[in-house]
Scaffold this motif. Structure first.
Motif, PDB file in Angstrom:
ATOM      1  N   GLU A 138       0.811  -1.222   0.000  1.00  0.00           N
ATOM      2  CA  GLU A 138       0.000   0.000   0.000  1.00  0.00           C
ATOM      3  C   GLU A 138       0.839   1.264   0.000  1.00  0.00           C
ATOM      4  O   GLU A 138       0.299   2.365  -0.112  1.00  0.00           O
ATOM      5  CB  GLU A 138      -0.941  -0.001   1.216  1.00  0.00           C
ATOM      6  N   THR A 139       2.147   1.132   0.123  1.00  0.00           N
ATOM      7  CA  THR A 139       3.024   2.311   0.085  1.00  0.00           C
ATOM      8  C   THR A 139       3.628   2.527  -1.292  1.00  0.00           C
ATOM      9  O   THR A 139       4.384   3.482  -1.485  1.00  0.00           O
ATOM     10  CB  THR A 139       4.165   2.153   1.114  1.00  0.00           C
ATOM     11  N   MET A 140       3.314   1.676  -2.247  1.00  0.00           N
ATOM     12  CA  MET A 140       3.931   1.777  -3.566  1.00  0.00           C
ATOM     13  C   MET A 140       3.479   3.037  -4.284  1.00  0.00           C
ATOM     14  O   MET A 140       2.295   3.418  -4.251  1.00  0.00           O
ATOM     15  CB  MET A 140       3.587   0.543  -4.399  1.00  0.00           C
ATOM     16  N   THR A 141       4.422   3.702  -4.926  1.00  0.00           N
ATOM     17  CA  THR A 141       4.133   4.831  -5.794  1.00  0.00           C
ATOM     18  C   THR A 141       4.719   4.538  -7.166  1.00  0.00           C
ATOM     19  O   THR A 141       5.419   3.541  -7.357  1.00  0.00           O
ATOM     20  CB  THR A 141       4.729   6.133  -5.231  1.00  0.00           C
ATOM     21  N   ALA A 142       4.437   5.406  -8.123  1.00  0.00           N
ATOM     22  CA  ALA A 142       4.897   5.201  -9.491  1.00  0.00           C
ATOM     23  C   ALA A 142       5.783   6.361  -9.919  1.00  0.00           C
ATOM     24  O   ALA A 142       5.710   7.458  -9.374  1.00  0.00           O
ATOM     25  CB  ALA A 142       3.709   5.067 -10.440  1.00  0.00           C
ATOM     26  N   ASP A 143       6.619   6.082 -10.906  1.00  0.00           N
ATOM     27  CA  ASP A 143       7.473   7.102 -11.513  1.00  0.00           C
ATOM     28  C   ASP A 143       7.420   6.885 -13.013  1.00  0.00           C
ATOM     29  O   ASP A 143       8.003   5.940 -13.543  1.00  0.00           O
ATOM     30  CB  ASP A 143       8.907   6.980 -10.991  1.00  0.00           C
ATOM     31  N   TYR A 144       6.699   7.771 -13.701  1.00  0.00           N
ATOM     32  CA  TYR A 144       6.510   7.615 -15.144  1.00  0.00           C
ATOM     33  C   TYR A 144       7.834   7.598 -15.889  1.00  0.00           C
ATOM     34  O   TYR A 144       8.030   6.811 -16.821  1.00  0.00           O
ATOM     35  CB  TYR A 144       5.618   8.746 -15.656  1.00  0.00           C
TER      36      TYR A 144
ATOM     37  N   LEU B 236      -4.735  -4.086 -19.338  1.00  0.00           N
ATOM     38  CA  LEU B 236      -4.555  -2.675 -19.672  1.00  0.00           C
ATOM     39  C   LEU B 236      -4.793  -1.798 -18.449  1.00  0.00           C
ATOM     40  O   LEU B 236      -4.058  -0.836 -18.189  1.00  0.00           O
ATOM     41  CB  LEU B 236      -5.516  -2.304 -20.806  1.00  0.00           C
ATOM     42  N   ARG B 237      -5.808  -2.155 -17.676  1.00  0.00           N
ATOM     43  CA  ARG B 237      -6.153  -1.344 -16.507  1.00  0.00           C
ATOM     44  C   ARG B 237      -5.077  -1.411 -15.432  1.00  0.00           C
ATOM     45  O   ARG B 237      -4.821  -0.424 -14.731  1.00  0.00           O
ATOM     46  CB  ARG B 237      -7.498  -1.823 -15.938  1.00  0.00           C
ATOM     47  N   SER B 238      -4.409  -2.558 -15.287  1.00  0.00           N
ATOM     48  CA  SER B 238      -3.386  -2.675 -14.253  1.00  0.00           C
ATOM     49  C   SER B 238      -2.216  -1.728 -14.524  1.00  0.00           C
ATOM     50  O   SER B 238      -1.604  -1.202 -13.589  1.00  0.00           O
ATOM     51  CB  SER B 238      -2.898  -4.123 -14.155  1.00  0.00           C
ATOM     52  N   LEU B 239      -1.901  -1.503 -15.802  1.00  0.00           N
ATOM     53  CA  LEU B 239      -0.853  -0.532 -16.138  1.00  0.00           C
ATOM     54  C   LEU B 239      -1.300   0.880 -15.786  1.00  0.00           C
ATOM     55  O   LEU B 239      -0.522   1.687 -15.255  1.00  0.00           O
ATOM     56  CB  LEU B 239      -0.500  -0.623 -17.618  1.00  0.00           C
ATOM     57  N   ALA B 240      -2.551   1.195 -16.101  1.00  0.00           N
ATOM     58  CA  ALA B 240      -3.067   2.529 -15.779  1.00  0.00           C
ATOM     59  C   ALA B 240      -3.152   2.737 -14.265  1.00  0.00           C
ATOM     60  O   ALA B 240      -2.901   3.842 -13.765  1.00  0.00           O
ATOM     61  CB  ALA B 240      -4.441   2.715 -16.416  1.00  0.00           C
ATOM     62  N   LEU B 241      -3.477   1.677 -13.520  1.00  0.00           N
ATOM     63  CA  LEU B 241      -3.551   1.801 -12.062  1.00  0.00           C
ATOM     64  C   LEU B 241      -2.184   2.134 -11.474  1.00  0.00           C
ATOM     65  O   LEU B 241      -2.073   2.959 -10.555  1.00  0.00           O
ATOM     66  CB  LEU B 241      -4.079   0.492 -11.458  1.00  0.00           C
ATOM     67  N   TRP B 242      -1.140   1.484 -11.996  1.00  0.00           N
ATOM     68  CA  TRP B 242       0.202   1.806 -11.489  1.00  0.00           C
ATOM     69  C   TRP B 242       0.573   3.242 -11.832  1.00  0.00           C
ATOM     70  O   TRP B 242       1.059   3.988 -10.990  1.00  0.00           O
ATOM     71  CB  TRP B 242       1.229   0.852 -12.098  1.00  0.00           C
ATOM     72  N   LEU B 243       0.306   3.651 -13.071  1.00  0.00           N
ATOM     73  CA  LEU B 243       0.692   4.992 -13.499  1.00  0.00           C
ATOM     74  C   LEU B 243      -0.116   6.066 -12.770  1.00  0.00           C
ATOM     75  O   LEU B 243       0.353   7.199 -12.603  1.00  0.00           O
ATOM     76  CB  LEU B 243       0.504   5.116 -15.012  1.00  0.00           C
ATOM     77  N   ALA B 244      -1.325   5.712 -12.310  1.00  0.00           N
ATOM     78  CA  ALA B 244      -2.131   6.682 -11.555  1.00  0.00           C
ATOM     79  C   ALA B 244      -1.473   7.072 -10.244  1.00  0.00           C
ATOM     80  O   ALA B 244      -1.777   8.132  -9.677  1.00  0.00           O
ATOM     81  CB  ALA B 244      -3.524   6.104 -11.297  1.00  0.00           C
ATOM     82  N   LEU B 245      -0.563   6.225  -9.742  1.00  0.00           N
ATOM     83  CA  LEU B 245       0.130   6.537  -8.490  1.00  0.00           C
ATOM     84  C   LEU B 245       1.247   7.558  -8.688  1.00  0.00           C
ATOM     85  O   LEU B 245       1.927   7.914  -7.731  1.00  0.00           O
ATOM     86  CB  LEU B 245       0.696   5.252  -7.879  1.00  0.00           C
ATOM     87  N   ASP B 246       1.466   8.016  -9.925  1.00  0.00           N
ATOM     88  CA  ASP B 246       2.313   9.175 -10.208  1.00  0.00           C
ATOM     89  C   ASP B 246       1.372  10.359 -10.410  1.00  0.00           C
ATOM     90  O   ASP B 246       0.652  10.430 -11.410  1.00  0.00           O
ATOM     91  CB  ASP B 246       3.148   8.915 -11.467  1.00  0.00           C
ATOM     92  N   LYS B 247       1.361  11.284  -9.467  1.00  0.00           N
ATOM     93  CA  LYS B 247       0.360  12.348  -9.472  1.00  0.00           C
ATOM     94  C   LYS B 247       0.517  13.321 -10.630  1.00  0.00           C
ATOM     95  O   LYS B 247      -0.382  14.135 -10.880  1.00  0.00           O
ATOM     96  CB  LYS B 247       0.392  13.107  -8.146  1.00  0.00           C
ATOM     97  N   SER B 248       1.633  13.251 -11.357  1.00  0.00           N
ATOM     98  CA  SER B 248       1.811  14.159 -12.487  1.00  0.00           C
ATOM     99  C   SER B 248       1.111  13.662 -13.749  1.00  0.00           C
ATOM    100  O   SER B 248       0.953  14.416 -14.705  1.00  0.00           O
ATOM    101  CB  SER B 248       3.304  14.343 -12.778  1.00  0.00           C
ATOM    102  N   VAL B 249       0.682  12.405 -13.766  1.00  0.00           N
ATOM    103  CA  VAL B 249       0.110  11.810 -14.975  1.00  0.00           C
ATOM    104  C   VAL B 249      -1.357  12.197 -15.107  1.00  0.00           C
ATOM    105  O   VAL B 249      -2.124  12.136 -14.140  1.00  0.00           O
ATOM    106  CB  VAL B 249       0.262  10.276 -14.949  1.00  0.00           C
ATOM    107  N   GLN B 250      -1.744  12.578 -16.319  1.00  0.00           N
ATOM    108  CA  GLN B 250      -3.126  12.923 -16.624  1.00  0.00           C
ATOM    109  C   GLN B 250      -3.727  11.856 -17.537  1.00  0.00           C
ATOM    110  O   GLN B 250      -3.018  11.268 -18.367  1.00  0.00           O
ATOM    111  CB  GLN B 250      -3.197  14.299 -17.305  1.00  0.00           C
TER     112      GLN B 250
END
Length: 704
Positions: free
Chosen positions: A338-344, A383-397
């Protein structure tokens, strides 16, 4: 005196009208059965005894262990012969020649010559060895007697007894006599136990090598269940593949056929081995025989993968453990951590596991994406699992269009700037205008000063085949679907593919059952990352992944629909692919809707708040202040540039041409002012909501 009357004739008339009449049929007794002869009964008893499962199992076990001794003896004899002669070198020499490797053949010929020279020297030494041995025995005996006598003299001097001179010599003679008596006692037993130990040793060798006919082996070995992959099994499977040149070469190699194989390495839930094919055998001849090769290895077709490594004339076989690919993989790290974040820019999405069992992580940085496959194979979840990870980077729209409309993307409400869900032509029109709006944003970014850094914008369309197949046309008779130069959706996607990655505007698409009509060639070839779940034909696999990947061994058409859900074949520079291979097979993690909701809740907590537009309205009178409030959403102080972009997405006709001056005038008309914060113009959300509330109060007062 009364008389008894006896009626001799049967009465023909019934005594009562409704009386029941019962007809009795007299059946003669059957003839007595003939007794079964003794020889027949004996034969049946013998047949039952012979065919009984316990009898056959016992007979098979007795035959198996007896034949282990015979087979083990043959193996030991062959090993002894190989050790005493040059047969081993000759086999490897023939194998190298059959494989067309003349350099290796020369090395084995040189080794054979060295062996022959050494053997010749040993044989020549045997001519002089008897004389040398006699001399050695004589000298040794004389020296030994002299040492014993000298030792006796020392003892005699010490003990003052002349008889001690021969004491050491006498003791030695008595010791030799004791040894002779021991040998006389042990020898009869050794003559009996020696052959028994020899037979036991041969049985052990035969048992380890399974040196018995197939019919005598245990049931699990005969059926191939759990049979380990060994060099002999691989060579035999290749020999029986039905390729004449390969079969003849292996026959000429004989027992040295294993020289074709590299080391068999454990790779995840299976093993991996490189096979150097003999001269005259092409790699595609083995690739096209995948099913037969799998069955020869006692595996199912989906448990064997054939790829082409960098080495010439070599195929790489990956063979799964029986049933291993039917076991599910573990949960996604997105769910467990639950602490994982993303970096585009620098990070990689945890997508699943490769066949080795290693984590499969995919870089999404500046890569357009295409995922395809048959219906209900897990495309949307992947496809959704990739978008879910990328959503954890707050800069991504995100701009999301779901042309299935089953609610699979509902959790992105409040994350995506636009979320359109539905399968109708009207939804296709809205999605097309959304993609065209992204093209306008891309063009705006391209006109910015060099070095300007833009936040990533993901334009995601699920079930994109609906858009390509849409028959609707606009007022200018331009079709929304299709693949012609005037097709609006097709041309918008092509424009993003051509220039979008330079300014971080990326196109992600998911499609079903690809054809040239519902997935045009220019669109599928514009994706940097191409993935495919189970497909029906090889031609579809080529559409999904490209000729290079399929020619290199990629075969999504051989995945099992319904059984290999979530398993896809991937061709991308964003994932680590073994050297020499053009694709990799990934078993993706399954993230259900509840887990996806939890992940998006964490993603929303990282952001200031996003107002999601669900419908793009066209051609109606707009309330500028209300639209500005809608575009601001939950952000306390959004940038004016962000508000302008959201207004343009809300209604391109009304707000597409707005500038900062237009926005400023609309705000000042309602007594709201924008101001600078850290050098950039922002709008206070509270001021807009207050102005909207005051205006509503004035409208209600004037009405009353």
């Amino acid at each position: 005196m009364s008389e008894n009357v006896v009626n001799l004739h049967k009465h023909t008339a019934p005594t009562a009208v409704n009386a029941a009449v019962t007809t009795l049929t007299v059946v003669p007794d059957p003839a007595p059965a003939k007794p079964i002869p003794l020889w027949v009964r004996s034969g049946r008893a013998v047949k039952r005894a012979v065919t009984d499962e316990r009898t056959t199992t016992t007979a098979r076990a007795v035959a198996r262990h007896s034949l282990y001794v015979w087979g083990g003896g043959r193996i030991v004899a062959r090993r002894t012969w190989d050790g005493r002669t040059g047969a081993r070198y000759e086999r490897f020499l023939r194998a190298a020649e059959a494989a067309g490797n003349m350099e290796l053949a020369g090395e084995w010929e040189e080794r054979l010559q060295h062996f022959r020279d050494a053997r010749h020297r040993r044989r020549m030494d045997l001519l002089t060895s008897p004389i040398d041995m006699a001399k050695s025995i004589g000298v040794g005996a004389g020296v030994s007697v002299g040492v014993l006598v000298a030792l006796g003299v020392v003892m005699a001097i010490n003990n003052h007894d002349i008889g001690d001179v021969i004491t050491p010599l006498t003791a030695t003679i008595e010791f030799i006599g004791l040894l002779i008596r021991i040998v006389q006692v042990v020898w009869p037993y050794a003559m009996v136990l020696g052959p028994l130990f020899a037979l036991l040793g041969m049985w052990a060798v035969g048992s380890k090598q399974q040196a018995a006919p197939q019919w005598a082996l245990p049931a699990n070995v005969r059926n191939g269940e759990g049979e380990p992959i060994t060099p002999s099994i691989v060579v035999k499977a290749l020999r029986d593949l039905g390729v004449p040149a390969l079969r003849n070469a292996i026959k000429e190699m004989g027992d040295a056929g294993a020289s074709m194989l590299g080391p068999i390495r454990i790779a995840g839930c299976g093993v991996e081995v490189d096979v150097t094919l003999p001269s005259g055998v092409a790699t595609n001849e083995v690739q096209t025989k995948r099913r037969k090769l799998a069955e020869n290895l006692t595996r199912h077709e989906h448990e064997v993968f054939i790829t082409i490594p960098q080495a010439a004339r070599t195929v790489r076989l990956w063979v799964a453990d029986s049933g291993a690919l039917d076991e599910p993989i573990g949960p996604s790290p997105l769910v467990t951590d639950e602490t994982m974040t993303a970096d585009y820019t620098k990070g990689k999405a945890p997508w699943g596991q490769d066949l080795r069992g290693d984590a499969a992580r995919l870089s999404l940085y500046q890569r357009h994406l295409l995922i395809t496959g048959l219906s209900n194979q897990g495309k949307t979840v992947a496809l959704r699992s990739l978008a879910l990870w990328l959503a954890l980077d707050k800069s991504v729209q995100f701009l999301i269009g779901d042309l299935k409309g089953a609610g699979d993307w509902n959790m992105f409400m409040g994350l995506a700037s636009t979320l359109i869900q539905g399968p109708t032509d009207e939804h296709v029109i809205q999605v097309t205008e959304m993609v065209e709006g992204a093209v306008d944003e891309m063009n705006r970014r391209l006109m910015a000063p060099p070095g300007t850094v833009f936040p990533p914008l993901i334009v995601l369309v699920d079930e994109a085949q609906v858009a390509f197949m849409c028959p609707a046309k606009d007022d200018e008779k331009r079709p929304y679907g299709g693949s012609k130069a005037n097709s609006r959706y097709f041309m918008a996607v092509r424009k993003i593919h051509n220039q979008g990655r330079a300014v971080n505007v990326l196109m992600w698409q998911g499609t079903q059952d690809p054809t040239n009509e519902n997935l045009p060639k220019l669109v599928r070839e514009g994706a940097h990352t191409r993935a495919s779940l189970a497909l029906g034909t090889e031609s579809q696999a080529r559409m999904a992944l490209g000729d290079k990947a399929v020619d290199g061994g990629a075969a999504p058409n051989l995945l099992r629909p319904g059984l290999d859900q979530g398993t896809l074949v991937l061709a991308s520079s964003g994932i680590d692919i073994p050297a020499g291979q053009a694709s990799i097979t990934v078993r993706t993690h399954y993230i259900d809707d509840d887990a996806a909701e939890a992940i998006t809740d964490r993603a929303k907590a990282l952001r200031d708040g996003v107002t999601t537009l669900t419908v793009i309205e066209r051609g109606e009178e707009r309330d500028a202040l209300a639209d500005i409030a809608s575009a601001i959403g939950n952000s306390p102080r959004p940038l004016t540039t962000d508000v302008l972009k959201r207004l343009a997405m809300l209604d391109e006709d009304a707000y597409g041409g707005w500038t900062n001056g237009d926005l400023k005038r609309a705000l000042e008309a309602n007594d709201v002012e924008s101001y600078k914060s850290h050098g950039r113009m922002v709008i206070r959300r509270e001021d807009v909501l207050t102005a909207l509330a005051n205006r509503d109060d004035e409208d209600s007062a004037s009405t009353s």
